[in-house]
Design a protein around this motif. Structure first.
Motif, PDB file in Angstrom:
ATOM      1  N   THR A  62       0.829  -1.199   0.000  1.00  0.00           N
ATOM      2  CA  THR A  62       0.000   0.000   0.000  1.00  0.00           C
ATOM      3  C   THR A  62       0.867   1.253   0.000  1.00  0.00           C
ATOM      4  O   THR A  62       1.999   1.256   0.479  1.00  0.00           O
ATOM      5  CB  THR A  62      -0.909   0.024   1.236  1.00  0.00           C
ATOM      6  OG1 THR A  62      -0.085  -0.004   2.420  1.00  0.00           O
ATOM      7  CG2 THR A  62      -1.845  -1.168   1.256  1.00  0.00           C
ATOM      8  N   GLU A  63       0.299   2.348  -0.529  1.00  0.00           N
ATOM      9  CA  GLU A  63       1.015   3.624  -0.510  1.00  0.00           C
ATOM     10  C   GLU A  63       0.981   4.259   0.872  1.00  0.00           C
ATOM     11  O   GLU A  63       1.900   4.994   1.247  1.00  0.00           O
ATOM     12  CB  GLU A  63       0.395   4.588  -1.528  1.00  0.00           C
ATOM     13  CG  GLU A  63       0.607   4.166  -2.985  1.00  0.00           C
ATOM     14  CD  GLU A  63       0.106   5.217  -3.954  1.00  0.00           C
ATOM     15  OE1 GLU A  63      -0.298   6.306  -3.492  1.00  0.00           O
ATOM     16  OE2 GLU A  63       0.121   4.960  -5.167  1.00  0.00           O
ATOM     17  N   LEU A  64      -0.076   3.986   1.639  1.00  0.00           N
ATOM     18  CA  LEU A  64      -0.276   4.647   2.923  1.00  0.00           C
ATOM     19  C   LEU A  64      -0.244   3.641   4.079  1.00  0.00           C
ATOM     20  O   LEU A  64      -0.379   2.438   3.883  1.00  0.00           O
ATOM     21  CB  LEU A  64      -1.616   5.388   2.921  1.00  0.00           C
ATOM     22  CG  LEU A  64      -1.819   6.448   1.834  1.00  0.00           C
ATOM     23  CD1 LEU A  64      -3.222   7.034   1.926  1.00  0.00           C
ATOM     24  CD2 LEU A  64      -0.761   7.538   1.944  1.00  0.00           C
ATOM     25  N   GLY A  65      -0.075   4.180   5.275  1.00  0.00           N
ATOM     26  CA  GLY A  65      -0.227   3.379   6.483  1.00  0.00           C
ATOM     27  C   GLY A  65       1.045   2.789   7.042  1.00  0.00           C
ATOM     28  O   GLY A  65       0.986   1.913   7.909  1.00  0.00           O
ATOM     29  N   HIS A  66       2.209   3.287   6.603  1.00  0.00           N
ATOM     30  CA  HIS A  66       3.454   2.665   7.045  1.00  0.00           C
ATOM     31  C   HIS A  66       4.023   3.390   8.266  1.00  0.00           C
ATOM     32  O   HIS A  66       5.074   4.028   8.231  1.00  0.00           O
ATOM     33  CB  HIS A  66       4.444   2.604   5.886  1.00  0.00           C
ATOM     34  CG  HIS A  66       3.904   1.775   4.771  1.00  0.00           C
ATOM     35  ND1 HIS A  66       3.792   0.405   4.853  1.00  0.00           N
ATOM     36  CD2 HIS A  66       3.346   2.137   3.582  1.00  0.00           C
ATOM     37  CE1 HIS A  66       3.233  -0.050   3.745  1.00  0.00           C
ATOM     38  NE2 HIS A  66       2.953   0.975   2.973  1.00  0.00           N
ATOM     39  N   THR A  67       3.256   3.252   9.352  1.00  0.00           N
ATOM     40  CA  THR A  67       3.657   3.756  10.659  1.00  0.00           C
ATOM     41  C   THR A  67       3.498   2.630  11.661  1.00  0.00           C
ATOM     42  O   THR A  67       2.711   1.693  11.452  1.00  0.00           O
ATOM     43  CB  THR A  67       2.783   4.943  11.101  1.00  0.00           C
ATOM     44  OG1 THR A  67       1.418   4.488  11.280  1.00  0.00           O
ATOM     45  CG2 THR A  67       2.807   6.065  10.065  1.00  0.00           C
ATOM     46  N   MET A 190      12.041   3.397   8.644  1.00  0.00           N
ATOM     47  CA  MET A 190      13.300   3.612   9.338  1.00  0.00           C
ATOM     48  C   MET A 190      13.261   4.903  10.151  1.00  0.00           C
ATOM     49  O   MET A 190      13.689   4.948  11.312  1.00  0.00           O
ATOM     50  CB  MET A 190      14.446   3.651   8.331  1.00  0.00           C
ATOM     51  CG  MET A 190      15.823   3.557   8.943  1.00  0.00           C
ATOM     52  SD  MET A 190      17.087   3.353   7.664  1.00  0.00           S
ATOM     53  CE  MET A 190      16.688   1.724   7.046  1.00  0.00           C
ATOM     54  N   PHE A 191      12.708   5.948   9.558  1.00  0.00           N
ATOM     55  CA  PHE A 191      12.615   7.225  10.274  1.00  0.00           C
ATOM     56  C   PHE A 191      11.715   7.082  11.504  1.00  0.00           C
ATOM     57  O   PHE A 191      12.069   7.496  12.607  1.00  0.00           O
ATOM     58  CB  PHE A 191      12.074   8.317   9.348  1.00  0.00           C
ATOM     59  CG  PHE A 191      11.961   9.658  10.020  1.00  0.00           C
ATOM     60  CD1 PHE A 191      13.081  10.458  10.179  1.00  0.00           C
ATOM     61  CD2 PHE A 191      10.746  10.114  10.512  1.00  0.00           C
ATOM     62  CE1 PHE A 191      12.988  11.696  10.802  1.00  0.00           C
ATOM     63  CE2 PHE A 191      10.650  11.341  11.138  1.00  0.00           C
ATOM     64  CZ  PHE A 191      11.771  12.140  11.287  1.00  0.00           C
ATOM     65  N   GLY A 192      10.541   6.480  11.320  1.00  0.00           N
ATOM     66  CA  GLY A 192       9.618   6.330  12.439  1.00  0.00           C
ATOM     67  C   GLY A 192      10.129   5.390  13.503  1.00  0.00           C
ATOM     68  O   GLY A 192      10.011   5.654  14.702  1.00  0.00           O
ATOM     69  N   LEU A 193      10.720   4.289  13.070  1.00  0.00           N
ATOM     70  CA  LEU A 193      11.195   3.281  14.008  1.00  0.00           C
ATOM     71  C   LEU A 193      12.353   3.797  14.850  1.00  0.00           C
ATOM     72  O   LEU A 193      12.387   3.609  16.072  1.00  0.00           O
ATOM     73  CB  LEU A 193      11.630   2.032  13.218  1.00  0.00           C
ATOM     74  CG  LEU A 193      12.231   0.867  14.009  1.00  0.00           C
ATOM     75  CD1 LEU A 193      11.192   0.271  14.933  1.00  0.00           C
ATOM     76  CD2 LEU A 193      12.764  -0.194  13.045  1.00  0.00           C
ATOM     77  N   LEU A 194      13.307   4.445  14.198  1.00  0.00           N
ATOM     78  CA  LEU A 194      14.522   4.826  14.897  1.00  0.00           C
ATOM     79  C   LEU A 194      14.430   6.172  15.596  1.00  0.00           C
ATOM     80  O   LEU A 194      15.027   6.377  16.651  1.00  0.00           O
ATOM     81  CB  LEU A 194      15.700   4.843  13.915  1.00  0.00           C
ATOM     82  CG  LEU A 194      16.011   3.526  13.194  1.00  0.00           C
ATOM     83  CD1 LEU A 194      17.236   3.709  12.318  1.00  0.00           C
ATOM     84  CD2 LEU A 194      16.207   2.401  14.176  1.00  0.00           C
ATOM     85  N   TYR A 195      13.691   7.094  15.016  1.00  0.00           N
ATOM     86  CA  TYR A 195      13.771   8.475  15.490  1.00  0.00           C
ATOM     87  C   TYR A 195      12.613   8.890  16.392  1.00  0.00           C
ATOM     88  O   TYR A 195      12.793   9.634  17.344  1.00  0.00           O
ATOM     89  CB  TYR A 195      13.852   9.417  14.284  1.00  0.00           C
ATOM     90  CG  TYR A 195      14.191  10.843  14.649  1.00  0.00           C
ATOM     91  CD1 TYR A 195      15.443  11.151  15.179  1.00  0.00           C
ATOM     92  CD2 TYR A 195      13.281  11.872  14.463  1.00  0.00           C
ATOM     93  CE1 TYR A 195      15.775  12.455  15.512  1.00  0.00           C
ATOM     94  CE2 TYR A 195      13.606  13.180  14.789  1.00  0.00           C
ATOM     95  CZ  TYR A 195      14.848  13.469  15.320  1.00  0.00           C
ATOM     96  OH  TYR A 195      15.169  14.751  15.653  1.00  0.00           O
TER      97      TYR A 195
END
Length: 267
Positions: A62-67, A190-195
């Motif tokens: 999907t294009e959305l929802g990757h949080t 990666m941004f959400g997971l790490l930061y």
């Protein structure tokens, strides 16, 4: 090929055996194939399930929802649609953080116990935190490499994730699963997971038994940082896997299955 619709995404899952349910949640740019030794090896005693997160494995890209928050909502919907209760949730790497995010949003009503496979409370270095595997420069470098040389990054990970030099079979597994996740999704995660996320307070509030597993030869984070997860959890057991790096479930599958089975039997 079993799939389920969760918040606009078609998710692939596997469901084996019968008895008390164990739901396995995989890491970033991975997939449920990392749990094949558990899905098969534990299915004589338990109902073993695993799901590919959206954007991963055989699930919809999907294009959305990757949080992490949306992945946790997808897990909640998965449990509801399959009518799963008193579940042992076993999260590896990012999957552990998704399980903590699930608890933050939905509590422990459907959860019997938690398993953390080689994950620390916050992957990002912080002023008030003695651990953390990544600084801002590390994060920037990783995101740049995802966008410029994703296959090269996967090749590096194939070695970094394991204690021993990967066999042809394991290397192909890591490269095949990793290449199924588009680079745009990898960078976003990666941004959400790490930061963005720090789960120390959530861990202190989890009022169910927990098993925490660390690989002794982990190259991305210290054993002490994973052990700190066990220290924060009110009721936990810590196990060190001497012959593993980051991929305990496929590096020491028989011992992991034994330890997990003993933990569930003790509940």
């Amino acid at each position: 090929m079993p799939t389920i619709q969760c918040h606009g995404a078609e998710l692939y899952y596997e469901d084996h055996g019968g008895g008390d349910p164990i739901v396995f949640l995989h890491g970033a740019t991975a997939g449920l194939r990392y749990f094949e030794p558990q899905l098969a090896g534990l299915s004589n005693e338990y109902r073993t399930l695993a799901v590919d997160f959206r954007g991963h494995g055989r699930s919809e890209k999907t294009e959305l929802g990757h949080t992490l928050s949306q992945y946790a909502r997808d897990v909640h919907e998965f449990l509801l649609q399959l009518d799963l209760d008193d579940v042992v949730i076993a999260g590896w790497s990012m999957g552990a953080i998704v399980s903590w995010e699930y608890i933050r949003q939905f509590g422990i009503d459907r959860v019997r116990a938690m398993v953390d496979v080689d994950m620390e409370p916050s992957p990002m270095k912080r002023d008030d935190y003695d651990y953390g595997s990544y600084g801002r420069d590390d994060l920037e470098q990783a995101i740049n490499q995802v966008q410029t040389d994703p296959l090269g990054l996967l090749d590096e990970q194939a070695t970094a994730m394991l204690k021993e030099k990967p066999s042809r079979e394991l290397r192909n597994l890591i490269l095949d699963e990793g290449s199924r996740t588009p680079p745009a999704i990898q960078g976003t995660l990666m941004f959400g997971l790490l930061y963005l996320h720090d789960y120390r307070d959530v861990l202190r509030s989890i009022d169910v038994p927990a098993l925490v597993c660390a690989g002794a030869d982990e190259k991305w984070r210290s054993v002490e940082s994973v052990e700190h997860t066990a220290e924060l959890l009110p009721e936990s057991r810590f196990e060190l896997f001497e012959d593993s790096g980051h991929c305990i479930t496929i590096e020491e599958p028989e011992r992991f299955n034994q330890i997990l089975g003993e933990f569930i039997s003790s509940l």
